[in-house]
Design a protein around this motif. Structure first.
Motif, PDB file in Angstrom:
ATOM      1  N   LEU A  92       8.594  -1.294 -13.700  1.00 42.85           N
ATOM      2  CA  LEU A  92       9.488  -2.325 -12.968  1.00 42.85           C
ATOM      3  C   LEU A  92      10.855  -2.066 -13.197  1.00 42.85           C
ATOM      4  CD1 LEU A  92       8.806  -4.824 -10.990  1.00 42.85           C
ATOM      5  CD2 LEU A  92       9.755  -6.136 -12.839  1.00 42.85           C
ATOM      6  N   GLY A 123       3.054  -7.187 -20.969  1.00 40.62           N
ATOM      7  CA  GLY A 123       3.055  -6.553 -19.902  1.00 40.62           C
ATOM      8  C   GLY A 123       4.695  -5.941 -19.884  1.00 40.62           C
ATOM      9  N   THR A 124       4.656  -5.310 -21.009  1.00 47.17           N
ATOM     10  CA  THR A 124       6.246  -4.720 -21.359  1.00 47.17           C
ATOM     11  C   THR A 124       7.002  -3.896 -20.484  1.00 47.17           C
ATOM     12  OG1 THR A 124       7.287  -3.968 -23.616  1.00 47.17           O
ATOM     13  CG2 THR A 124       5.319  -2.777 -22.608  1.00 47.17           C
ATOM     14  N   GLY A 125       6.166  -3.119 -19.692  1.00 47.99           N
ATOM     15  CA  GLY A 125       6.927  -2.179 -18.457  1.00 47.99           C
ATOM     16  C   GLY A 125       7.557  -1.047 -19.161  1.00 47.99           C
ATOM     17  N   VAL A 147      -0.956  -2.459 -19.605  1.00 49.99           N
ATOM     18  CA  VAL A 147      -2.085  -1.779 -18.978  1.00 49.99           C
ATOM     19  C   VAL A 147      -1.915  -0.482 -18.712  1.00 49.99           C
ATOM     20  CG1 VAL A 147      -1.962  -2.519 -16.556  1.00 49.99           C
ATOM     21  CG2 VAL A 147      -4.352  -2.297 -17.501  1.00 49.99           C
ATOM     22  N   SER A 148      -0.700  -0.178 -18.260  1.00 49.90           N
ATOM     23  CA  SER A 148      -0.238   1.231 -17.709  1.00 49.90           C
ATOM     24  C   SER A 148       0.088   1.996 -18.769  1.00 49.90           C
ATOM     25  CB  SER A 148       0.709   0.926 -16.847  1.00 49.90           C
ATOM     26  OG  SER A 148       1.357   2.248 -16.496  1.00 49.90           O
ATOM     27  N   ASP A 172      -5.729  -4.194 -21.121  1.00 49.56           N
ATOM     28  CA  ASP A 172      -5.695  -5.046 -20.148  1.00 49.56           C
ATOM     29  C   ASP A 172      -5.662  -6.390 -20.488  1.00 49.56           C
ATOM     30  OD1 ASP A 172      -6.341  -6.493 -17.833  1.00 49.56           O
ATOM     31  OD2 ASP A 172      -7.862  -4.953 -16.964  1.00 49.56           O
ATOM     32  N   ILE A 173      -4.969  -7.223 -20.298  1.00 55.66           N
ATOM     33  CA  ILE A 173      -4.868  -8.595 -20.763  1.00 55.66           C
ATOM     34  C   ILE A 173      -5.779  -9.230 -20.109  1.00 55.66           C
ATOM     35  CG2 ILE A 173      -3.017  -9.432 -19.305  1.00 55.66           C
ATOM     36  CD1 ILE A 173      -3.095 -10.004 -22.912  1.00 55.66           C
ATOM     37  N   LEU A 174      -6.104  -9.069 -18.874  1.00 56.08           N
ATOM     38  CA  LEU A 174      -7.222 -10.002 -18.204  1.00 56.08           C
ATOM     39  C   LEU A 174      -8.828  -9.678 -18.914  1.00 56.08           C
ATOM     40  CD1 LEU A 174      -5.863  -9.423 -14.535  1.00 56.08           C
ATOM     41  CD2 LEU A 174      -5.454 -11.438 -16.260  1.00 56.08           C
ATOM     42  N   ASN A 189       6.521 -11.462 -18.778  1.00 57.45           N
ATOM     43  CA  ASN A 189       6.916 -11.538 -17.376  1.00 57.45           C
ATOM     44  C   ASN A 189       6.090 -10.709 -16.705  1.00 57.45           C
ATOM     45  OD1 ASN A 189       8.215 -11.453 -14.905  1.00 57.45           O
ATOM     46  ND2 ASN A 189       9.585  -9.520 -15.657  1.00 57.45           N
ATOM     47  N   PRO A 190       4.707 -11.492 -16.259  1.00 55.63           N
ATOM     48  CA  PRO A 190       3.546 -11.008 -15.820  1.00 55.63           C
ATOM     49  C   PRO A 190       3.821 -10.585 -14.420  1.00 55.63           C
ATOM     50  CG  PRO A 190       3.298 -12.989 -15.881  1.00 55.63           C
ATOM     51  CD  PRO A 190       4.206 -12.877 -16.464  1.00 55.63           C
ATOM     52  N   SER A 212       1.299  -2.750  -9.227  1.00 54.34           N
ATOM     53  CA  SER A 212       0.370  -3.294 -10.186  1.00 54.34           C
ATOM     54  C   SER A 212       1.255  -4.105 -11.038  1.00 54.34           C
ATOM     55  CB  SER A 212      -0.216  -2.193 -10.862  1.00 54.34           C
ATOM     56  OG  SER A 212       0.799  -1.356 -11.661  1.00 54.34           O
ATOM     57  N   ALA A 213       2.879  -4.083 -11.018  1.00 52.88           N
ATOM     58  CA  ALA A 213       3.700  -4.685 -11.924  1.00 52.88           C
ATOM     59  C   ALA A 213       4.183  -5.867 -11.326  1.00 52.88           C
ATOM     60  CB  ALA A 213       4.841  -3.775 -12.120  1.00 52.88           C
TER      61      ALA A 213
HETATM   62  C1  LIG Z   1       6.519  -7.835 -13.731  1.00 52.14           C
HETATM   63  S1  LIG Z   1       6.407  -6.383 -14.749  1.00 52.14           S
HETATM   64  C2  LIG Z   1       7.386  -6.933 -15.969  1.00 52.14           C
HETATM   65  C3  LIG Z   1       7.995  -5.182 -16.775  1.00 52.14           C
HETATM   66  C4  LIG Z   1       8.909  -5.771 -17.795  1.00 52.14           C
HETATM   67  N1  LIG Z   1       8.327  -6.848 -18.982  1.00 52.14           N
HETATM   68  C5  LIG Z   1      10.272  -6.278 -17.419  1.00 52.14           C
HETATM   69  O1  LIG Z   1      10.194  -7.679 -17.412  1.00 52.14           O
HETATM   70  O2  LIG Z   1      10.880  -5.730 -16.688  1.00 52.14           O
HETATM   71  C6  LIG Z   1       4.625  -6.567 -15.133  1.00 52.14           C
HETATM   72  C7  LIG Z   1       4.028  -5.656 -16.101  1.00 52.14           C
HETATM   73  O3  LIG Z   1       2.676  -5.987 -16.572  1.00 52.14           O
HETATM   74  C8  LIG Z   1       1.924  -4.881 -16.390  1.00 52.14           C
HETATM   75  N2  LIG Z   1       0.521  -5.358 -16.188  1.00 52.14           N
HETATM   76  C9  LIG Z   1      -0.132  -5.518 -14.878  1.00 52.14           C
HETATM   77  N3  LIG Z   1      -1.252  -5.884 -15.125  1.00 52.14           N
HETATM   78  C10 LIG Z   1      -1.741  -5.991 -16.514  1.00 52.14           C
HETATM   79  C11 LIG Z   1      -2.813  -6.065 -17.206  1.00 52.14           C
HETATM   80  N4  LIG Z   1      -3.915  -6.593 -16.509  1.00 52.14           N
HETATM   81  N5  LIG Z   1      -2.893  -6.200 -18.571  1.00 52.14           N
HETATM   82  C12 LIG Z   1      -1.620  -5.920 -19.096  1.00 52.14           C
HETATM   83  N6  LIG Z   1      -0.300  -5.482 -18.478  1.00 52.14           N
HETATM   84  C13 LIG Z   1      -0.432  -5.377 -17.082  1.00 52.14           C
HETATM   85  C14 LIG Z   1       2.476  -4.066 -15.403  1.00 52.14           C
HETATM   86  O4  LIG Z   1       2.326  -2.620 -15.887  1.00 52.14           O
HETATM   87  C15 LIG Z   1       4.041  -4.142 -15.462  1.00 52.14           C
HETATM   88  O5  LIG Z   1       4.726  -3.550 -16.421  1.00 52.14           O
END
Ligand SMILES: C[S@@+](CC[C@H](N)C(=O)[O-])C[C@H]1O[C@@H](n2cnc3c(N)ncnc32)[C@H](O)[C@@H]1O
Length: 287
Positions: A92, A123-125, A147-148, A172-174, A189-190, A212-213
């Protein structure tokens, strides 16, 4: 070709697709990158002849802008909280409202003694939150998960770029029942945009940023928050803090949910546009 002619062609090609200030801003951002020149320097050197290789870089960027690809992906980088971050289509693009969340956490951490140490970003992106906290909270040790794998690769390179030591984990946090440690701060920031909100979104987001983000199902929009709140109950130290960026339409539901999980000192904060955008709470000693 001169700067002046290239600029005119660039503006004409994008006319009608973007507001004119945005077109000017694209040209100036590209010039900063490819020529190392500011907007003023460009104006003062408008008769300067550009090489074919440089002109080609502008033409390539132009074609990508015509498809509404975000300028940050075209450049492969962006700025966040005063730091430089690489981005690509697996991450993202960090948003200004997320900078506000980081700023909230940093300013609160500064007033606490001892400063919070162990921090987890879920969800560090691109790693923008994790890296910024690591650089701005003295003595912190930061971990981050996503997760990615592709996003984690970018986040790792951003940690190196900024000389930040971060522990990254793929998960995968879920599906997780446990987190890797005990934390003073958990931040996330999910994904929080419902599918029904797609109709009000711009093509630069919908067609280019990773779905997915961004998206959650319409019938379970708090899925990530509930899961993370549950994990935070056992993985936050007593009086540890949980911070979330949130969907503006769900602040009341978030407060109710965090109350159900027995967190205390729940507080919602608005962003620059006055929208409910962040929430924090504290782990109750009796949780
Ligand atoms: C809204 S983005 C936030 C990215 C970054 N932290 C930011 O604030 O710009 C959400 C992030 O959650 C990750 N994500 C989505 N589903 C996930 C899961 N099931 N477990 C862990 N991370 C997940 C995505 O890959 C994405 O990088």
């Amino acid at each position: 070709m001169t700067v002046k002619i290239l600029k005119r062609q660039f503006e004409e090609a994008l006319y009608g697709q973007y507001p004119s200030e945005e077109i000017q801003s694209f040209f100036s951002i590209l010039s900063e990158k490819h020529l190392g020149m500011t907007r003023l320097e460009l104006t003062l050197n408008s008769e300067m002849i550009l090489s074919e290789a440089i002109s080609e870089k502008y033409r390539t960027a132009l074609k990508r802008l015509q498809t509404h690809e975000p300028i940050q992906y075209i450049l492969g980088e962006t700025e966040f909280y005063g730091l430089q971050f690489k981005v690509n289509r697996h991450t993202l693009i960090p948003r200004p409202e997320t900078e506000e969340l980081v700023d909230w956490i940093c300013s609160e951490a500064k007033t606490q003694t001892p400063a919070p140490c162990a921090i987890l970003d879920i969800g560090t992106g691109s790693g923008c939150i994790a890296v910024s906290l690591s650089k701005n909270i003295a003595g912190s040790s930061v971990s981050a998960i996503d997760v990615s794998e592709d996003a984690l690769e970018v986040a790792e390179s951003n940690a190196s770029l900024n000389n930040a030591a971060i522990d990254f984990f793929k998960c995968d946090i879920l599906k997780e029942e446990e987190l890797p440690g005990q934390y003073d701060i958990i931040v996330s920031n999910p994904p929080y945009v419902r599918s029904i909100e797609k109709q009000s979104m711009q093509p630069n987001v919908l067609n280019f940023e990773p779905a997915s983000a961004l998206f959650v199902s319409d019938n379970n929009p708090l899925v990530f928050y509930k899961k993370i709140a549950g994990l935070a109950k056992t993985h936050l130290k007593t009086n540890g803090m949980l911070y979330f960026e949130i969907n503006e339409y769900f602040s009341e539901d978030m407060v109710a949910m965090l109350n159900e999980f027995n967190f205390k000192d729940i507080s919602v904060k608005t962003d620059f546009f006055g929208k409910d955008r962040m929430i924090k709470c504290t782990k109750n000693a009796r949780a």
